[in-house]
Scaffold this motif. Structure first.
Motif, short mmCIF file in Angstrom:
data_model
loop_
_atom_site.label_atom_id
_atom_site.label_comp_id
_atom_site.label_asym_id
_atom_site.label_seq_id
_atom_site.Cartn_x
_atom_site.Cartn_y
_atom_site.Cartn_z
N GLU A 64 0.61 -1.10 -0.21
CA GLU A 64 -0.30 0.23 0.15
C GLU A 64 0.79 1.33 -0.10
O GLU A 64 0.83 2.65 -0.98
CB GLU A 64 -1.00 -0.30 1.56
N ALA A 65 2.04 1.42 0.30
CA ALA A 65 2.82 2.04 0.82
C ALA A 65 3.24 2.10 -0.62
O ALA A 65 3.97 3.57 -0.98
CB ALA A 65 4.16 1.73 2.15
N LYS A 66 4.37 1.28 -1.20
CA LYS A 66 4.71 1.48 -2.25
C LYS A 66 3.16 2.08 -3.46
O LYS A 66 4.00 2.69 -4.40
CB LYS A 66 5.10 0.42 -2.76
N GLU A 67 2.32 1.35 -3.53
CA GLU A 67 1.55 1.99 -4.03
C GLU A 67 1.15 3.40 -4.14
O GLU A 67 1.28 4.41 -4.70
CB GLU A 67 0.07 1.15 -3.90
N ALA A 68 1.16 3.83 -2.80
CA ALA A 68 1.21 5.69 -2.64
C ALA A 68 1.73 6.22 -2.87
O ALA A 68 1.78 7.54 -3.58
CB ALA A 68 0.76 5.73 -0.81
N LEU A 69 3.23 5.42 -3.37
CA LEU A 69 4.84 6.45 -3.85
C LEU A 69 4.80 6.19 -4.88
O LEU A 69 5.10 7.67 -5.67
CB LEU A 69 5.56 5.55 -3.15
N ALA A 116 5.40 10.24 -6.14
CA ALA A 116 6.29 10.75 -6.63
C ALA A 116 6.40 9.79 -8.17
O ALA A 116 7.14 8.43 -7.80
CB ALA A 116 6.89 10.74 -5.96
N PRO A 117 5.68 9.41 -8.95
CA PRO A 117 5.05 9.10 -10.17
C PRO A 117 6.87 7.97 -10.68
O PRO A 117 6.84 6.86 -11.32
CB PRO A 117 4.83 9.71 -11.39
N ARG A 118 8.15 8.75 -10.65
CA ARG A 118 9.43 8.51 -11.40
C ARG A 118 9.65 7.26 -10.87
O ARG A 118 10.87 6.62 -10.72
CB ARG A 118 10.11 9.33 -11.25
N PHE A 119 9.15 7.06 -9.05
CA PHE A 119 9.49 5.94 -8.70
C PHE A 119 9.03 4.66 -9.42
O PHE A 119 10.29 3.04 -9.28
CB PHE A 119 9.18 6.12 -7.31
N GLU A 120 7.80 4.61 -10.04
CA GLU A 120 7.16 3.09 -10.64
C GLU A 120 8.47 3.38 -11.99
O GLU A 120 8.73 1.50 -11.84
CB GLU A 120 6.20 3.81 -10.96
N ARG A 121 9.05 3.89 -11.91
CA ARG A 121 10.34 3.46 -13.59
C ARG A 121 11.91 2.75 -12.51
O ARG A 121 11.70 1.46 -13.06
CB ARG A 121 10.73 4.90 -14.31
N ALA A 122 11.14 3.35 -11.85
CA ALA A 122 12.82 2.99 -11.23
C ALA A 122 12.84 1.59 -10.63
O ALA A 122 13.60 0.43 -10.29
CB ALA A 122 13.59 4.07 -9.17
N PHE A 123 11.79 1.27 -9.69
CA PHE A 123 11.25 -0.03 -9.27
C PHE A 123 11.14 -1.07 -10.38
O PHE A 123 11.85 -2.32 -9.94
CB PHE A 123 9.76 0.04 -8.58
N ARG A 124 10.59 -0.51 -11.33
CA ARG A 124 10.59 -1.19 -12.78
C ARG A 124 12.23 -2.06 -13.22
O ARG A 124 12.70 -3.33 -13.41
CB ARG A 124 9.98 -0.66 -13.60
N ILE A 125 13.07 -0.89 -13.41
CA ILE A 125 13.98 -1.38 -13.26
C ILE A 125 15.00 -1.97 -12.53
O ILE A 125 15.87 -3.37 -12.69
CB ILE A 125 15.30 0.08 -13.19
#
Length: 193
Positions: free
Chosen positions: A110-115, A119-128
């Motif tokens: 849930e915290a990750k989804e809130a992140l 801060a949408p650019r974190f989605e790219r970082a976690f995808r990498i």
């Protein structure tokens, strides 16, 4: 407290200070004693953990009752059960246990989804990060299938030079898919060369 994780996550994407503040605000700092099972088989995993200090292992119990280690996590690495449990909300097939006293930064799905929303650019970082994790897993599978015991151990030492001083030898043997006795022979052979 957050410099280490911020530096690690910023290897993949350059973040603004306010984005890192959002990230840091969603993390939970945890101190976990050694030999603590953080996740039992059959439980639903509700955390992803970044290792600030310490060593953990992820393993399952095979049909013969033997522990099979599938991951070691040391400083600057992540550990969770991402296969089914955390994203599919299914019971885990693995255990996660601390080998040493650990200092961790954790967050929930849930915290990750809130992140990602804040801060949408974190989605790219976690995808990498996920892509890198998949590549490491596939490489490990390939090495397990194609390499002999000596080569497996040499590859392990190259990738994880500090772990042999930190964990029992039978854990390393389990990770490599060989017996502790065979690992002793491999180590003796390498010591002579």
């Amino acid at each position: 407290m957050y410099d280490q994780i911020n530096k690690a996550i910023s290897r993949y994407v350059a973040f603004k200070p306010d984005e890192l503040d959002v990230f840091d605000g969603l993390l939970e700092h945890r101190t976990v004693p050694k030999k603590t099972i953080m996740l039992h088989e059959g439980e639903v995993c509700n955390f992803e953990a970044f290792v600030v200090k310490g060593c953990l292992r992820k393993y399952y119990i095979d049909e013969n009752g033997h522990e099979v280690i599938i991951q070691f996590a040391v400083e600057d690495s992540w550990i969770s059960d991402i296969s089914f449990s955390i994203y599919e909300n299914q019971p885990s097939q693995v255990f996660i246990e601390t080998i040493e006293d650990c200092e961790l930064l954790t967050f929930t799905p849930e915290a990750k989804e809130a992140l990602f929303l804040r801060a949408p650019r974190f989605e790219r970082a976690f995808r990498i990060l996920m892509q890198r994790n998949l590549a490491v897993t596939q490489n490990r599978l390939f090495c397990t299938i194609t390499r002999r015991g000596v080569e497996k151990y040499q590859d392990f030492l190259a990738k994880y030079p500090t772990i042999p001083q930190r964990v029992p030898q039978h854990y390393i043997a389990s990770y490599l898919g060989i017996t502790p006795e065979f690992l002793s022979k491999v180590r003796a052979k390498l010591a002579k060369s």
